[in-house]
Write a protein that holds these residues in place. Sequence first.
Motif, PDB file in Angstrom:
ATOM      1  N   HIS A 239     -75.757   7.157   3.750  1.00 16.82           N
ATOM      2  CA  HIS A 239     -75.260   7.248   5.122  1.00 16.82           C
ATOM      3  C   HIS A 239     -75.411   5.935   5.886  1.00 16.82           C
ATOM      4  N   THR A 240     -76.170   4.997   5.343  1.00 17.45           N
ATOM      5  CA  THR A 240     -76.351   3.706   6.016  1.00 17.45           C
ATOM      6  C   THR A 240     -75.370   2.643   5.530  1.00 17.45           C
ATOM      7  N   LEU A 241     -74.657   2.930   4.441  1.00 14.79           N
ATOM      8  CA  LEU A 241     -73.833   1.890   3.814  1.00 14.79           C
ATOM      9  C   LEU A 241     -72.666   1.467   4.702  1.00 14.79           C
ATOM     10  N   LYS A 242     -72.004   2.424   5.311  1.00 14.52           N
ATOM     11  CA  LYS A 242     -70.841   2.099   6.140  1.00 14.52           C
ATOM     12  C   LYS A 242     -71.236   1.207   7.310  1.00 14.52           C
ATOM     13  N   ASP A 243     -72.348   1.534   7.932  1.00 15.29           N
ATOM     14  CA  ASP A 243     -72.828   0.738   9.061  1.00 15.29           C
ATOM     15  C   ASP A 243     -73.239  -0.661   8.608  1.00 15.29           C
ATOM     16  N   GLN A 244     -73.860  -0.743   7.435  1.00 13.07           N
ATOM     17  CA  GLN A 244     -74.295  -2.045   6.925  1.00 13.07           C
ATOM     18  C   GLN A 244     -73.109  -2.948   6.592  1.00 13.07           C
ATOM     19  N   LEU A 245     -72.085  -2.384   5.974  1.00 11.60           N
ATOM     20  CA  LEU A 245     -70.893  -3.172   5.647  1.00 11.60           C
ATOM     21  C   LEU A 245     -70.152  -3.608   6.910  1.00 11.60           C
ATOM     22  N   GLN A 246     -70.206  -2.784   7.938  1.00 11.65           N
ATOM     23  CA  GLN A 246     -69.594  -3.166   9.213  1.00 11.65           C
ATOM     24  C   GLN A 246     -70.322  -4.359   9.821  1.00 11.65           C
ATOM     25  N   GLN A 247     -71.644  -4.378   9.686  1.00 10.07           N
ATOM     26  CA  GLN A 247     -72.405  -5.521  10.193  1.00 10.07           C
ATOM     27  C   GLN A 247     -72.076  -6.792   9.411  1.00 10.07           C
ATOM     28  N   VAL A 248     -71.912  -6.658   8.090  1.00 10.46           N
ATOM     29  CA  VAL A 248     -71.549  -7.824   7.267  1.00 10.46           C
ATOM     30  C   VAL A 248     -70.211  -8.395   7.725  1.00 10.46           C
ATOM     31  N   GLU A 249     -69.259  -7.525   7.989  1.00 20.72           N
ATOM     32  CA  GLU A 249     -67.948  -7.982   8.460  1.00 20.72           C
ATOM     33  C   GLU A 249     -68.056  -8.654   9.824  1.00 20.72           C
ATOM     34  N   THR A 250     -68.921  -8.121  10.687  1.00 21.72           N
ATOM     35  CA  THR A 250     -69.083  -8.703  12.021  1.00 21.72           C
ATOM     36  C   THR A 250     -69.730 -10.085  11.953  1.00 21.72           C
ATOM     37  N   LEU A 251     -70.735 -10.230  11.098  1.00 17.30           N
ATOM     38  CA  LEU A 251     -71.470 -11.498  11.031  1.00 17.30           C
ATOM     39  C   LEU A 251     -70.687 -12.584  10.306  1.00 17.30           C
ATOM     40  N   THR A 252     -69.977 -12.212   9.256  1.00 12.80           N
ATOM     41  CA  THR A 252     -69.278 -13.215   8.445  1.00 12.80           C
ATOM     42  C   THR A 252     -67.830 -13.424   8.865  1.00 12.80           C
ATOM     43  N   GLY A 253     -67.257 -12.444   9.550  1.00 13.68           N
ATOM     44  CA  GLY A 253     -65.855 -12.548   9.926  1.00 13.68           C
ATOM     45  C   GLY A 253     -64.902 -12.180   8.811  1.00 13.68           C
ATOM     46  N   LYS A 254     -65.438 -11.737   7.674  1.00 16.09           N
ATOM     47  CA  LYS A 254     -64.603 -11.333   6.544  1.00 16.09           C
ATOM     48  C   LYS A 254     -65.066  -9.977   6.036  1.00 16.09           C
ATOM     49  N   LYS A 255     -64.104  -9.158   5.703  1.00 16.47           N
ATOM     50  CA  LYS A 255     -64.426  -7.823   5.214  1.00 16.47           C
ATOM     51  C   LYS A 255     -64.685  -7.868   3.713  1.00 16.47           C
ATOM     52  N   PRO A 256     -65.826  -7.363   3.250  1.00 18.42           N
ATOM     53  CA  PRO A 256     -66.084  -7.362   1.806  1.00 18.42           C
ATOM     54  C   PRO A 256     -65.080  -6.479   1.072  1.00 18.42           C
ATOM     55  N   GLU A 257     -64.758  -6.901  -0.130  1.00 21.05           N
ATOM     56  CA  GLU A 257     -63.833  -6.120  -0.954  1.00 21.05           C
ATOM     57  C   GLU A 257     -64.565  -5.197  -1.919  1.00 21.05           C
TER      58      GLU A 257
END
Length: 374
Positions: A239-257
């Motif tokens: 349940h934490t994965l979606k939120d964590q990936l959203q933070q990665v996209e926010t910090l890096t400016g790129k969405k992980p594939e």
Amino acid sequence: MVLEQWLESPYYQYFCGETFFQHDFPCHPTSLVKWRKRLGEEGCEWLLTQTIQAGLKLKVIKSASLKRVIVDTTVQEKNITFPTDAKLYNKARQQLTQVAKDLAITLRQTYDKACHELMPKIGRYGHAKQYKRMRKAIKQVKGFLGRVLRDLDRQVKRQGLTLTQKQEDTLNQAYRLLKQTRQSKNKLYSLHEPNVDCISKGKAHKRYEFGVKASIAVTAKESFIVGARSYPGNPYDGHTLKDQLQQVETLTGKKPETCFVDRGYKGSGVEDIKVLVTGQKRGVPKKEKRWMGRRNSVEPIIGHLKSDGKLRRCFLKGILGDAMNVILSACGQNLRKLLKWLYCAPYFGVFLRRLWLKIIFPTENSKNSMALLA
């Protein structure tokens, strides 16, 4: 603590630009706390973003590496003593006694002497495996807490006194302690840190850890931290994965594939990003199978965060302190990696240059060795 170290260490003072040894604090000790609170969680995330941008500029990580990330969770322990019923009951009783003293209330009995004699006995009974005596002594301490609490509450209502928020919280915590049982949910494990969770990660050497769950996201190739968050309440990893990936996209400016996780993330519900779980066989291309072997690379990063950083034990107060400590620990790990890169890069460049010159302009010894090989 930081200022005390600065005051006694000439190396710290020289690093900060001092010419002569100083005998006074450079600032008030609370200034660092106030600055950190003013910074907040968003400010810490901004610092983490700057370390990621620095890594991209120095080419420590490549922009293509942001497509594949590895996510894992760990426990950030809180700076509390190991919770036992006897210690919590006795501590709550002492706090209630202090509240009564602040309000100028005379209690019928404080039970200080009785608890002073009982508390060491409880530990000795447990060590000697005399559990019946131990439980009886714990029950007595619990009874003392209940008597002091009821006496204090009675006199406060009788005199019509107004309690401060801190005093009300003390009384509420005492009531909560008396009501909770072994099977209770959301137990109180610490009086000064009531938001601490009991987390079991299945470790043989440490069955239970008391703190908050922390999620770490790193790049699959360079193991550079691109996301760090805390999750109070001990939620399920998936349940934490979606939120964590959203933070990665926010910090890096790129969405992980692609995201690589362990089996604790099954059923994460993330659909827009490809999530590969350890041990997954179906629907995994050969190229991604090779990358799945890198899933364990996040484990040593967590180890460095705990041994070299401050993730092993959080000394900051509250839920905000937990969140900030996780992110600042990640910033420190990235900075250590950047400094190591800056230190090693010149020597590595010289080594490559000499190797290239030897290949282009071989010496006589190298010619002879090449002739022998031919």
